[in-house]
Motif scaffolding. Structure first.
Motif, PDB file in Angstrom:
ATOM      1  N   GLU A  51       0.829  -1.207   0.000  1.00  0.00           N
ATOM      2  CA  GLU A  51       0.000   0.000   0.000  1.00  0.00           C
ATOM      3  C   GLU A  51       0.868   1.263   0.000  1.00  0.00           C
ATOM      4  O   GLU A  51       0.614   2.217  -0.751  1.00  0.00           O
ATOM      5  CB  GLU A  51      -0.922   0.008   1.223  1.00  0.00           C
ATOM      6  N   LEU A  52       1.895   1.258   0.825  1.00  0.00           N
ATOM      7  CA  LEU A  52       2.762   2.447   0.890  1.00  0.00           C
ATOM      8  C   LEU A  52       3.522   2.622  -0.425  1.00  0.00           C
ATOM      9  O   LEU A  52       3.676   3.747  -0.934  1.00  0.00           O
ATOM     10  CB  LEU A  52       3.737   2.324   2.060  1.00  0.00           C
ATOM     11  N   ALA A  53       3.945   1.481  -0.996  1.00  0.00           N
ATOM     12  CA  ALA A  53       4.670   1.562  -2.274  1.00  0.00           C
ATOM     13  C   ALA A  53       3.757   2.138  -3.361  1.00  0.00           C
ATOM     14  O   ALA A  53       4.165   2.983  -4.160  1.00  0.00           O
ATOM     15  CB  ALA A  53       5.167   0.172  -2.666  1.00  0.00           C
ATOM     16  N   TRP A  54       2.508   1.664  -3.382  1.00  0.00           N
ATOM     17  CA  TRP A  54       1.566   2.187  -4.394  1.00  0.00           C
ATOM     18  C   TRP A  54       1.338   3.688  -4.183  1.00  0.00           C
ATOM     19  O   TRP A  54       1.348   4.466  -5.130  1.00  0.00           O
ATOM     20  CB  TRP A  54       0.215   1.463  -4.300  1.00  0.00           C
ATOM     21  N   ALA A  55       1.146   4.074  -2.921  1.00  0.00           N
ATOM     22  CA  ALA A  55       0.855   5.483  -2.640  1.00  0.00           C
ATOM     23  C   ALA A  55       2.020   6.372  -3.065  1.00  0.00           C
ATOM     24  O   ALA A  55       1.826   7.417  -3.712  1.00  0.00           O
ATOM     25  CB  ALA A  55       0.557   5.664  -1.157  1.00  0.00           C
ATOM     26  N   LEU A  56       3.230   5.943  -2.728  1.00  0.00           N
ATOM     27  CA  LEU A  56       4.394   6.774  -3.076  1.00  0.00           C
ATOM     28  C   LEU A  56       4.604   6.817  -4.586  1.00  0.00           C
ATOM     29  O   LEU A  56       4.995   7.856  -5.135  1.00  0.00           O
ATOM     30  CB  LEU A  56       5.639   6.242  -2.356  1.00  0.00           C
ATOM     31  N   THR A  57       4.341   5.708  -5.258  1.00  0.00           N
ATOM     32  CA  THR A  57       4.457   5.713  -6.726  1.00  0.00           C
ATOM     33  C   THR A  57       3.459   6.682  -7.339  1.00  0.00           C
ATOM     34  O   THR A  57       3.784   7.423  -8.275  1.00  0.00           O
ATOM     35  CB  THR A  57       4.235   4.290  -7.281  1.00  0.00           C
ATOM     36  N   LEU A  58       2.272   6.662  -6.804  1.00  0.00           N
ATOM     37  CA  LEU A  58       1.242   7.567  -7.339  1.00  0.00           C
ATOM     38  C   LEU A  58       1.647   9.026  -7.130  1.00  0.00           C
ATOM     39  O   LEU A  58       1.415   9.874  -7.999  1.00  0.00           O
ATOM     40  CB  LEU A  58      -0.110   7.297  -6.662  1.00  0.00           C
ATOM     41  N   LEU A  59       2.272   9.313  -5.997  1.00  0.00           N
ATOM     42  CA  LEU A  59       2.654  10.697  -5.721  1.00  0.00           C
ATOM     43  C   LEU A  59       3.912  11.097  -6.492  1.00  0.00           C
ATOM     44  O   LEU A  59       4.050  12.247  -6.909  1.00  0.00           O
ATOM     45  CB  LEU A  59       2.884  10.884  -4.215  1.00  0.00           C
ATOM     46  N   ARG A  60       4.802  10.139  -6.685  1.00  0.00           N
ATOM     47  CA  ARG A  60       6.068  10.458  -7.367  1.00  0.00           C
ATOM     48  C   ARG A  60       5.944  10.328  -8.879  1.00  0.00           C
ATOM     49  O   ARG A  60       6.738  10.880  -9.630  1.00  0.00           O
ATOM     50  CB  ARG A  60       7.172   9.521  -6.882  1.00  0.00           C
TER      51      ARG A  60
END
Lengths: 765, 545
Positions: free
Chosen positions: B171-180
């Motif tokens: 979940e954190l990886a997906w969130a950071l990818t979406l933001l970056r």
């Protein structure tokens, strides 16, 4: 135009008898039309009318008693929710008034907010704290017991309470068609009676929900279900589901009536048109004369169109009015038993006025068309008595082989087009009579004969599943099983109620086997056969998944393997294996059913059951014991049947009179040669017979090939309705037509002998 | 719109719809062009305080409303800025000092994880966030919010916590990818959706889009297809949220919770006894572990296990988030510049043991003191996840901020509700702003613009912005997510999370004061002794307004 009006008016004045005869035919057709329209319109729109007036909720949710604040917490935030109100409903309350007693009263404790019922007399109960005890009673109970506003009703242990209003709510059929009768009491009055402290409330077990956008009520129900955890025994019913359930109580009867009304309306149109056309045919000589005198074809057409309109306007008006009056009272009784409301007089009058205008236009048009065709033909041909359809064929008409009856037949057959028209009219009318008889038989069968529903068992009894072997051991019993039946809804379409039927033996086909429409019989535990009505409603087909939700939140899934033409519950049934229902926690209950061997003694079987401590009950049909309902239907059918008989008589008399008029010379010659009234009747009877025999054939073909399937499809497309006429019914109709022929021949003959012989001889010369 | 007599905008790199900065018009043609542009802006952007280009989704221009209550969202009129003069009288606004975007509570969710507690949703609105009708579409929603933020071109973005939903690594990886920026596929386990919303799940207490109204037949299959996000173009400053490091936002991961999350048993319909047990219980970590060890009774489905579903330690999460921020230590307390006139101070208030409420530690106080001292002559915006009012020891933070005239506002998330309240202090006061979530209704982010006002004061202009999802459009997954978020009877629509107009599009005036450090810094009161969390729930459900 003044010429046309003057001539048309003069024509009517010159032949008042004929005008009256024409008017009688139109009035008869109008009467059929009036009855049919009144019945079809009032019944097909009754539910919506009552639902709108009563502000029937979009969704009704029922559950076990719960604190109102808990329910409100689950309800108030639902999407698409316009309003909600809550009730406490208590069943099996004893009601008594005026010597009547009912133990199956339903007490509804209403609170503030919308009600979901319409007050049709008096006023509503007050719900505020401290309000006095007063009741509103449902109209069915008030009618049945003769209660009025101001009377007093004893309500269980609450004692007597004044009736302040009478209500109608179409969410159920009315007492006594429903075994229960509803009364409404305000919450405040009950709390006061019980001495409850301020701020206290009754528990609630019903929530009425109104959607802002009813077309999106599925969203409301879906969200309501998702928020419903904690509410026990929850079940939803949408407005369309209520309509379906009410339909299951009396739907087939209403549907048959509406379908019949539609067919009868079509027939009335045919009769009106045919009558008008025949009237013009009788005036061909006058058309020829007018044309010979230089009257333009357009003027001739106008004369006949106006003549038709002048006759039709009052006649159709009288017929439609009489029909509406005749149909309104019994229709009103049907509506009352369904807790529905009749249309307003204004709306009915507007509808009839519209139909009246259409009928007059139809008659005028049907008169104008043959007049137009005739006016374009040479006047000389018309003056010779030429038919509208073509030149007359001479040669054999004057032959007397076969006696006077044969001569009469040949006289009629000589005008082939007219012969065909009369046969068609008579055939159509007779086919409707055949349909009426078939309907009556079907309704009786639905009431009395379980086999009509596809049931193969004849007796039921109350014994547990464990007694099956003992019951099957009774001589004469071929098979026995417990028949479980549970109300449910489709889990994916919560407004679609259905009945789940399961047999303890697992195999339902031994006890009821509606014909398969597609697929195969269910065999496995997860398989289901569904009725065509349910399949149509949910878009199911063999291979689909039927997901049902019985009481409570759990879903049960079955694979649909067959679609059956079941008549019960409008085809909204599913035959399944009971084990999967039990696994889902569904409480199954039902009677044990017994299939008997052919010729088995019911007395011996009853004695056998008695030995097991049970009682045998005969199996009834679909419409149960609603005798009053069927009486109403019978009354309507009698009115229509009598009117159709009049139409037949009119068609026969018209045909014979026209033939006699065209053959005045021949008839006068016969009379001059010594033919008496009896001989003339034989001549006319032969003419009538040659029309009646093919008319009966046409009637049978029409009824079998067109009307019966049409009405069956309109009324219950999900099942096979046995609406074909029996041999006995065909014989009865044929006999009736023969009797009418005899009457028509007698009447026409009587008129012929009153005419001087020389008049006919002079014309022939 | 340029309000009458407003000062011409001179700063802020064209952010949030501001006109691009340029030199003064020198020719007649340029002068006329500038006048025409200003006039057009005055007509098109009433109440916008100087914007010339409408920002896509800006509620200054259009709002999404349901005027007839039929649950179908439609475009409604815009909501102009309202002046709030609780702390200072109205004054002419002038140069923009900084433009910011605040995204809060993304809750990017692995909707197929066996570590979830979706079954708790049925216990009522307090646990409503345990299951969301639109929970498979969180990535699409975040991507649509990123697009809307990029279109507004802020100077910086504050992401105020709960990037992930349940502390899972994926979940954190997906969130950071979406933001970056990049592509994510929120499809854990085997390919294809396996979860409580499948049509095959015989539990109608879950919304199943293929069979329940409103029907979206292929939604689940489409939801797990790759989602491309452009990534935030402006620098973003993450704040740690309780859902980023606590399971379901409540409990620090344990071996038992990790085993459940990386296992293959997804509980769908709990046994009635379990629900009864949980209904009145405020479980401790030990009790949760015990429950998991004995196996949660009820009907479950088997899903493909996925090691990426494991729950991260707080240190891991802080480490990943710090990649975008500064500071050191076990807590995510740091400062960052937003332009040259504003300093953002990010504080970490998340408990490390259990409980969704905030907690101020001595380390946080120390970090705040350090950052205040380092802020220099700049205005200060403080970003936290839990509002200080819901944070044990929050008063100690206020003690420091109340004494500092540079503090403009404290920005928080967590409650999923828009709220704005003044905080009065001897040096003039500041604003306490809480912003609704991206995951729940109204799925908006907050635009912020700090402007100078006549007389030496400042004003913080703020308004809400919708993401780019289109309502009632089957082709727009983010739009469907918002439609469903609006429908969810246990979601934030009934909780009125969008807040009153005075908590959305407002101009917040602050009294004139120079951005100078106080001569006498505040003294924080003693922190309360650490206690067990008051009550465990299942996240940040909004209490009914």
């Amino acid at each position: 135009m003044s010429f046309a009006l003057r001539t048309a008016w003069a024509s009517l004045h010159g032949r008042p008898g004929r005008a009256a005869l024409t008017a009688a035919g139109i009035a008869a057709a109008g009467l059929v039309l009036g009855v049919a329209l009144t019945v079809a319109y009032a019944l097909s729109t009754g539910f919506d009318r009552a639902a709108d007036r009563a502000e029937l909720p979009t969704v009704v949710a029922r559950f076990d008693d719960e604190d109102p604040s808990t329910v409100d917490a689950a309800v108030r935030d639902l999407p698409n929710l316009a309003a909600a109100s809550y009730r406490y409903e208590r069943t099996n309350v004893r009601l008594a008034a005026g010597g009547h007693v009912l133990d199956q009263g339903v007490l509804e404790v209403v609170r503030g907010g919308r009600r979901g019922y319409a007050i049709v007399a008096g006023r509503d109960v007050r719900t505020a704290a401290g309000a006095p005890l007063e009741v509103v009673v449902e109209r069915g109970l008030a009618t049945q017991w003769g209660l009025r506003v101001g009377d007093r009703l004893r309500v269980g242990r609450l004692g007597f309470a004044p009736i302040v209003g009478i209500s109608v709510a179409p969410d159920n059929v009315a007492y006594p068609l429903a075994k229960t009768a509803r009364i409404m009491v305000g919450e405040g009055a009950l709390l006061r009676r019980f001495g409850a402290p301020p701020g206290q409330h009754f528990a609630v077990n019903t929530a009425l929900l109104w959607a802002r956008d009813p077309s999106r009520s599925d969203v409301l129900v879906s969200a309501a279900r998702q928020s419903s955890f904690g509410l026990r025994q929850l079940r939803f019913l949408t407005r369309s589901g209520i309509e379906a359930l009410v339909g299951q109580a009396a739907g087939i009867v209403v549907a048959l009536l509406v379908a019949f009304g539609i067919v009868a309306t079509g027939l009335a149109g045919v009769l009106l048109g045919a009558g008008a056309q025949s009237e013009v045919q009788r005036a061909l000589d006058r058309i020829g004369l007018q044309r010979a005198l230089g009257v333009a074809p357009g003027a001739v057409v106008a004369v006949h169109a106006l003549r038709g309109a002048l006759v039709a306007a009052p006649a159709a008006g009288v017929g439609l009015t009489l029909g509406a009056l005749a149909g309104r009272a019994p229709t009103g009784r049907v509506l009352a038993s369904l807790n529905e409301l009749p249309p307003s007089a204004g709306r009915l009058v507007a509808l009839l006025a519209l139909v009246w205008a259409g009928a007059v236009a139809l008659v005028a048009g049907a008169s104008a068309l043959p007049a137009w065709r005739a006016a374009r033909r040479p006047p000389a041909e018309l003056l010779r008595g030429g038919d509208v359809a073509g030149p007359r064929r001479g040669g054999r008409a004057g032959s007397t082989r076969g006696g006077l009856a044969a001569l009469g037949a040949r006289l009629v057959l000589a005008r082939r087009l007219r012969f065909a028209a009369v046969v068609a009219v008579l055939g159509a009318a007779a086919s409707v009579v055949l349909l009426l008889l078939a309907l009556a038989s079907l309704l009786q069968a639905l009431r009395d004969d379980p086999a009509t529903l596809g049931k193969r068992y004849q007796l039921t009894t109350r014994l547990p599943e464990s007694s099956t072997r003992a019951v099957e051991a009774i001589p004469g019993v071929q098979a026995a099983a417990v028949r479980y039946s549970a109300d449910a809804v489709s889990a994916f379409s919560l407004g679609s109620p259905l009945k789940v039927i399961a047999y303890s033996s697992g195999d339902h086909t031994r006890f009821e086997a509606p014909p398969l429409a597609s697929g195969r019989r269910a065999r496995g535990q997860g398989e289901a056969e569904v009725g065509l009505g349910l399949a149509d409603a949910l878009g199911l087909r063999p291979g689909s998944t039927l997901v049902i939700q019985p009481l409570g939140p759990r879903e049960v899934r079955f694979r649909v393997v067959g679609i059956v033409r079941a008549l019960q519950d409008e085809g909204r049934v599913a035959y399944v294996d009971p084990d999967r229902l039990r696994d889902a926690g569904v409480a199954l209950d039902g009677p044990m059913v017994l299939r008997l061997r052919p010729g088995a003694s019911r007395a011996r079987i009853a004695a056998g059951l008695d030995a097991l401590g049970a009682r045998a009950d005969a199996v009834a049909g679909a419409t149960g014991d609603s005798g009053a309902f069927l009486d109403v239907l019978a009354g309507l059918l009698r009115i229509v049947a009598a009117t159709v008989a009049l139409v037949c008589l009119h068609a026969l008399v018209s045909a014979l009179a026209l033939t006699a008029r065209e053959r005045r010379g021949a008839v006068a010659t016969l009379r001059a040669a010594g033919a008496d009234a009896r001989a003339l009747r034989r001549l006319l009877a032969g003419a009538a017979l040659v029309v009646v025999v093919p008319a009966v054939v046409v009637a049978i073909v029409l009824e079998t090939a067109l009307l019966s399937p049409l009405v069956a499809h309109l009324a219950a497309g999900y099942a096979d309705l046995p609406l074909a006429a029996t041999t006995g019914q065909v014989a009865a109709v044929a006999g009736g037509l023969l009797l009418l022929s005899w009457l028509a021949a007698g009447w026409t003959g009587h008129r012929l002998v009153r005419e001087p012989v020389v008049a006919g001889l002079r014309e022939d010369a | 719109m340029k309000r009458p007599g407003s000062v011409p905008t001179t700063a802020g790199a064209g952010a949030l719809g501001n006109p691009t900065p340029g030199t003064d018009p020198t020719t007649r043609r340029e002068l006329l062009l500038a006048a025409a542009t200003a006039a057009t802006a005055a007509v098109l952007l009433p109440g916008c305080g100087g914007s010339a280009t409408p920002t896509p989704g800006s509620t200054l221009h259009h709002t999404l409303v349901d005027p007839d209550g039929d649950t179908l969202l439609r475009t409604g009129p815009g909501l102009p800025l309202r002046d709030r003069t609780d702390l200072s009288p109205r004054a002419k606004t002038g140069a923009t000092l900084v433009t910011l975007a605040q995204l809060s509570d993304l809750h990017v969710r692995d909707a197929q994880s066996p570590g979830r507690v979706a079954f708790l949703d049925r216990l009522g609105p307090r646990l409503g966030s345990a299951f969301r009708w639109h929970e498979t579409l969180t990535a699409q929603t975040v991507a649509a919010a990123v697009d809307a933020v990029n279109a507004a071109r802020p100077d910086a973005v504050l992401v105020t916590g709960d990037l992930a939903d349940s502390a899972q690594r994926n979940e954190l990886a997906w969130a950071l990818t979406l933001l970056r920026g990049g592509t994510v596929r929120t499809d854990s386990g085997r390919r294809g959706y396996q979860g409580v919303q499948a049509a095959s799940i015989p539990d109608p207490l879950y919304y199943r889009p293929a069979v329940d109204a409103p029907r979206h037949p292929r939604l689940l299959a489409r939801a797990v297809e790759p989602v491309r996000s452009a990534g935030l173009r402006a620098p973003f400053h993450p704040v740690l949220g309780n859902h980023d490091i606590l399971v379901a936002g409540e409990i620090a991961p344990t071996a038992a919770t990790r085993a459940a999350a990386t296992g293959d048993r997804l509980l769908v319909t709990p046994a009635p006894a379990l629900l009864e047990q949980l209904r009145g219980l405020q479980p401790t970590r030990a009790q949760v572990d015990e429950l998991l060890r004995t196996g949660l009774p009820g009907e479950a489905i088997t899903v493909a296990p996925d090691p990426d579903r494991t729950q991260l330690d707080a240190a891991d999460v802080v480490g990943q988030l710090r990649g975008r921020g500064g500071g050191a230590g076990a807590r995510l307390d740091y400062g960052a510049d937003a332009g040259d006139r504003v300093r953002v101070i990010v504080l970490d208030l998340v408990r490390r043991d259990a409980g969704s409420g905030g907690l101020v530690t001595a380390a946080t106080i120390a970090a705040l003191r350090r950052e205040l001292a380092a802020a220099g002559h700049r205005y200060i915006l403080v970003a936290v996840h839990q509002p200080l009012a819901q944070t044990a020891g929050g008063d100690a933070i206020h003690d420091l901020l109340d004494a500092d005239p540079r503090v403009v506002a404290v920005l928080a998330g967590h409650t999923h509700r828009n709220a704005i309240a003044p905080r009065r202090s001897p040096v003039g006061g500041y604003w306490l702003i809480t912003t609704a979530s991206i995951v729940d209704w109204p799925q908006q982010w907050r635009a912020l613009r700090l402007v100078e006002t006549a007389g030496g004061g400042i004003a913080l202009e703020t308004w809400m912005v919708d993401h780019t999802g289109r309502p009632n459009d089957e082709d727009s997954l983010a739009g469907i997510a918002r439609d469903l978020a609006f429908l969810d009877p246990q979601g934030d629509r009934p909780a009125h999370a969008a807040g009153p107009p005075t908590a959305r599009n407002v101009r917040l005036f602050l009294p004139p004061r120079a951005p100078r450090a106080p001569k006498t810094p505040g003294t924080p009161r003693a922190l309360p002794p650490p206690t067990a969390p008051e009550r465990l729930g299942a996240g940040d459900a909004v209490a009914a307004a």
